[in-house]
Design an enzyme around this catalytic site. Structure first.
Site, mmCIF file in Angstrom:
data_model
loop_
_atom_site.group_PDB
_atom_site.id
_atom_site.type_symbol
_atom_site.label_atom_id
_atom_site.label_comp_id
_atom_site.label_asym_id
_atom_site.label_seq_id
_atom_site.Cartn_x
_atom_site.Cartn_y
_atom_site.Cartn_z
ATOM 1 N N TYR A 102 49.391 6.801 24.693
ATOM 2 C CA TYR A 102 48.802 7.581 22.999
ATOM 3 C C TYR A 102 47.418 7.734 22.600
ATOM 4 O O TYR A 102 46.376 8.257 22.613
ATOM 5 C CB TYR A 102 50.308 8.392 22.583
ATOM 6 C CG TYR A 102 49.893 9.638 22.050
ATOM 7 C CD1 TYR A 102 49.769 10.952 22.749
ATOM 8 C CD2 TYR A 102 50.312 9.708 20.634
ATOM 9 C CE1 TYR A 102 49.662 11.999 21.694
ATOM 10 C CE2 TYR A 102 50.210 10.550 20.171
ATOM 11 C CZ TYR A 102 49.782 12.082 20.805
ATOM 12 O OH TYR A 102 49.305 13.128 19.553
ATOM 13 N N ASP A 134 52.185 20.433 16.053
ATOM 14 C CA ASP A 134 51.716 19.450 15.494
ATOM 15 C C ASP A 134 50.617 20.488 14.946
ATOM 16 O O ASP A 134 49.877 20.730 15.056
ATOM 17 C CB ASP A 134 50.523 19.407 16.342
ATOM 18 C CG ASP A 134 49.862 17.751 15.677
ATOM 19 O OD1 ASP A 134 49.710 17.861 14.517
ATOM 20 O OD2 ASP A 134 49.035 16.812 16.121
#
Lengths: 123, 123
Positions: A14, A38
């Site tokens: 990631y 986020d």
């Protein structure tokens, strides 16, 4: 349950894909109905289309990522990492603590990133 | 929603009371029906009696705590911290990443600690 090694590998992939701006590869790490929040408190996005749009918006920024600390428990991980943004004449760093849950194949089922604008540091 | 300052103050109080072995003060930081999961994957404990028993079991260990990094978002916080255990002839350190949620008074509604035995380091 995925192994701690498999979870750690997904987290490293990631962060690498994030640094590369490799949006499709990032999306492929997520389950089809995964959610992301986020930063914490933002709208929760669900599914590959919404997730792709989120990462596509930042894919062209010049940046680097580094994993600082990771703790794995069960099918979850919490990790502290550094995102350094290079805008040419200025460099800034954010160091979120992110929490992910994983499915049996160590794909990301949810991602939540703890950071706020007050955490951004000018290098 | 509690302020980031109030949340940070609760976290600092938590770590200080933990180092002191001040079980009653730790319990008073939690809401009446709070839950703790420490480490991730362990049974979830709920309520002051269960929480008191959890901390009473470790209150007499000689130890120190240090907050390394904290990120606050909404009514939640994630923080990396160090727990150093001094057993006289040996010192060990665990550095969990803990995630807490808070009520409006910045009392802890839930605590989850990410660490595993493989994270324990001998100093």
């Amino acid at each position: 349950m995925p192994s701690a090694a498999a979870i750690t590998q997904t987290v490293n992939s990631y962060l690498r894909h994030l640094a590369e701006g490799a949006t499709d590869q990032i999306v492929s790490l997520y389950t089809a109905d995964a959610t992301i929040e986020d930063p914490i408190g933002a709208d929760v996005l669900r599914g590959h289309d919404a997730i792709r749009a989120f990462y596509a918006a930042i894919q062209d920024a010049k940046k680097d990522t580094e994993l600082a600390e990771i703790r794995v428990g069960g099918n979850e991980a919490a990790f502290l990492w550094h995102l350094t943004l290079d805008a040419g004449d200025s460099r800034t760093r954010i160091s979120p603590i992110s929490v992910m849950t994983f499915d049996d194949d160590a794909k990301v089922a949810s991602m939540r990133a703890f950071w706020s604008p007050s955490d951004v540091r000018v290098l």
